[in-house]
Enzyme design. Structure first.
Site, PDB file in Angstrom:
ATOM      1  N   HIS A 170      -1.260   2.966  -5.198  1.00 57.48           N
ATOM      2  CA  HIS A 170      -1.561   4.060  -4.284  1.00 57.48           C
ATOM      3  C   HIS A 170      -0.416   4.178  -3.281  1.00 57.48           C
ATOM      4  O   HIS A 170       0.611   3.469  -3.414  1.00 57.48           O
ATOM      5  CB  HIS A 170      -2.911   3.829  -3.593  1.00 57.48           C
ATOM      6  CG  HIS A 170      -3.041   2.463  -2.976  1.00 57.48           C
ATOM      7  ND1 HIS A 170      -2.281   2.045  -1.909  1.00 57.48           N
ATOM      8  CD2 HIS A 170      -3.821   1.401  -3.298  1.00 57.48           C
ATOM      9  CE1 HIS A 170      -2.607   0.819  -1.578  1.00 57.48           C
ATOM     10  NE2 HIS A 170      -3.532   0.384  -2.420  1.00 57.48           N
ATOM     11  N   HIS A 181       1.156   0.942  -1.917  1.00 58.03           N
ATOM     12  CA  HIS A 181       2.102   0.290  -2.839  1.00 58.03           C
ATOM     13  C   HIS A 181       3.427   1.062  -2.878  1.00 58.03           C
ATOM     14  O   HIS A 181       4.499   0.468  -2.884  1.00 58.03           O
ATOM     15  CB  HIS A 181       1.527   0.234  -4.259  1.00 58.03           C
ATOM     16  CG  HIS A 181       0.284  -0.596  -4.389  1.00 58.03           C
ATOM     17  ND1 HIS A 181      -0.924  -0.070  -4.759  1.00 58.03           N
ATOM     18  CD2 HIS A 181       0.083  -1.919  -4.220  1.00 58.03           C
ATOM     19  CE1 HIS A 181      -1.824  -1.027  -4.813  1.00 58.03           C
ATOM     20  NE2 HIS A 181      -1.247  -2.162  -4.487  1.00 58.03           N
ATOM     21  N   LYS A 241      -2.064  -5.102   5.487  1.00 55.95           N
ATOM     22  CA  LYS A 241      -3.491  -4.815   5.273  1.00 55.95           C
ATOM     23  C   LYS A 241      -4.210  -6.086   4.826  1.00 55.95           C
ATOM     24  O   LYS A 241      -5.323  -6.378   5.256  1.00 55.95           O
ATOM     25  CB  LYS A 241      -3.594  -3.695   4.228  1.00 55.95           C
ATOM     26  CG  LYS A 241      -4.748  -3.733   3.293  1.00 55.95           C
ATOM     27  CD  LYS A 241      -5.917  -2.967   3.815  1.00 55.95           C
ATOM     28  CE  LYS A 241      -7.016  -2.789   2.801  1.00 55.95           C
ATOM     29  NZ  LYS A 241      -7.178  -3.859   1.829  1.00 55.95           N
TER      30      LYS A 241
END
Ligand code: PAF
Length: 289
Positions: free
Chosen positions: A34, A37, A149
Site C-alpha cells: 500500500h 510500503h 507504524k
C-alpha cells in the site's frame, strides 16, 4: 524490475551490485503493498543505488487462530506497485524455500518482545525476528527501511541488528496516514465500510493522549492511558486492547513523563486488529535552559 525466488540468486545479484560499489536498499514486506510500503521503497530509491523489496507472508509470526491463511496475497498487484515505486528487484520466495524443514534455529529479542503486542500475540516477535534475521543474511550489507507504524517491531529489529552485528543500517520511516488519520496497513483491507468509518478512533485516541501531555501538562502515565481509553470507549465498534505510555528506547512505562514518550495503542474494530502509535513530548519547564 527483476523477480527472484531463490536466496542464492538474490545474493549473487546483490553481491555483484556491491562489488560495483552500489549501495543496496532493502524493504522487507509481507506483500499486500500500500502507500506506506511505496513510501519506504521511494525513500530507499532516493538513498540507494539498488533497491530490493521482499514479499513473503511469514508463517512464523502468526499465532493459532490468526489471519495467516486469509492474509491478502496478490503477487501481480504487489509487483506492479513495487515497480511503480522504483524497486529494481523483488524477492518473492515460497514458504518451502524459506523453511524447507521448519527451522530449529529461531531468534528471540528478549524483554522488548514481551510487552504490548508481545503480550497480546505470544511468539509473534520471535517469528518476526527469525525471518528478518534470515532475510538480512540473504540480502547482506544494506540499508533496511522499516515504518514507525510498527514501532515495537522497529525497536526489536534495531536491537537484533545491534546484538548480532548484522551489516545493516536500519532506517526508521514515518507512518503514512489516510486523510482522516487512519494509519495505512495491509489489514485495513479487512474493514467493512462501517468499520472503516470507525477505524481512525485509535489515532484520535492517541491525539487525545498527546494533547493531555503537551497542552494540559499531564505527567502521570496512568492518567494519559485513561484519557486514551476514554476516547477509544466513545466508538462502539472499537474494542481496545491496550493504550499505554512507553519510553521510546525500551517500551517500559515511565514513572513520570519528563521527556519524549511513545503512545502505543492497539485493539479491534469489528474483527480487524489495528495498531498505531504517536510521539508526545512534555512542554519545556519554565526557566529550563
Ligand atoms: O512488517 C512486516 O511486514 C513484517 O513483520 C516483516 C518485517 C516483513 C517480517 O515478516
Amino acid at each position: 524490475m527483476k523477480v527472484i525466488d531463490e536466496p542464492a540468486a538474490l545474493r549473487a545479484v546483490l553481491d555483484e551490485a556491491r562489488r560495483l560499489g552500489h549501495d543496496v536498499g532493502f524493504v522487507p514486506t509481507m506483500g499486500a503493498l500500500h502507500g506506506g510500503h511505496r513510501s519506504l521503497v521511494r525513500r530507499a530509491v532516493a538513498e540507494c543505488d539498488r533497491v530490493v523489496v521482499s514479499l513473503f507472508v511469514n508463517p512464523l509470526q502468526f499465532g493459532p487462530g490468526e489471519d495467516f491463511e486469509s492474509y491478502p496475497r496478490d503477487l501481480a498487484a504487489d509487483l506492479a506497485q513495487a515497480e511503480e515505486a522504483g524497486a529494481d528487484l523483488v524477492f518473492a520466495p515460497s514458504t518451502r524455500t524459506m523453511y524447507p524443514e521448519g527451522p530449529l534455529t529461531t531468534v528471540s529479542v528478549r524483554y522488548l518482545s514481551d510487552a504490548l503486542e508481545g503480550r497480546s500475540r505470544p511468539g509473534h516477535f520471535d517469528g518476526v525476528a527469525t525471518v528478518v534475521a534470515k532475510l538480512f543474511a540473504i540480502v547482506g550489507p544494506c540499508l533496511a527501511y522499516f515504518g514507525e507504524k510498527d514501532y515495537q517491531q522497529l525497536l526489536i529489529v534495531s536491537r537484533l541488528v545491534h546484538d548480532l552485528s548484522f551489516p545493516v543500517t536500519v532506517v526508521p520511516c514515518p507512518t503514512i496516514r489516510e486523510p482522516d488519520g487512519l494509519a495505512l496497513s495491509s489489514r485495513n483491507a479487512y474493514l467493512s465500510p462501517d468499520d472503516r468509518k470507525a477505524a481512525p478512533i485509535f489515532y484520535w485516541s492517541l491525539l487525545a493522549g498527546k494533547r493531555a501531555i503537551e497542552e494540559n501538562g499531564v505527567t502521570d502515565p496512568a492518567q494519559v492511558s485513561a484519557v486514551m481509553q476514554g476516547a477509544a470507549g466513545r466508538e462502539g465498534r472499537a474494542r481496545l486492547d491496550y493504550a499505554q505510555v512507553a519510553r521510546p528506547h525500551d517500551l517500559c512505562v515511565p514513572q513520570v513523563i519528563t521527556s519524549e514518550v511513545r503512545l502505543m495503542i492497539a485493539g479491534h474494530v469489528g474483527r480487524t486488529r489495528l495498531i498505531d502509535n504517536l510521539v508526545a513530548s512534555p512542554p519545556d519547564k519554565e526557566g529550563a535552559p
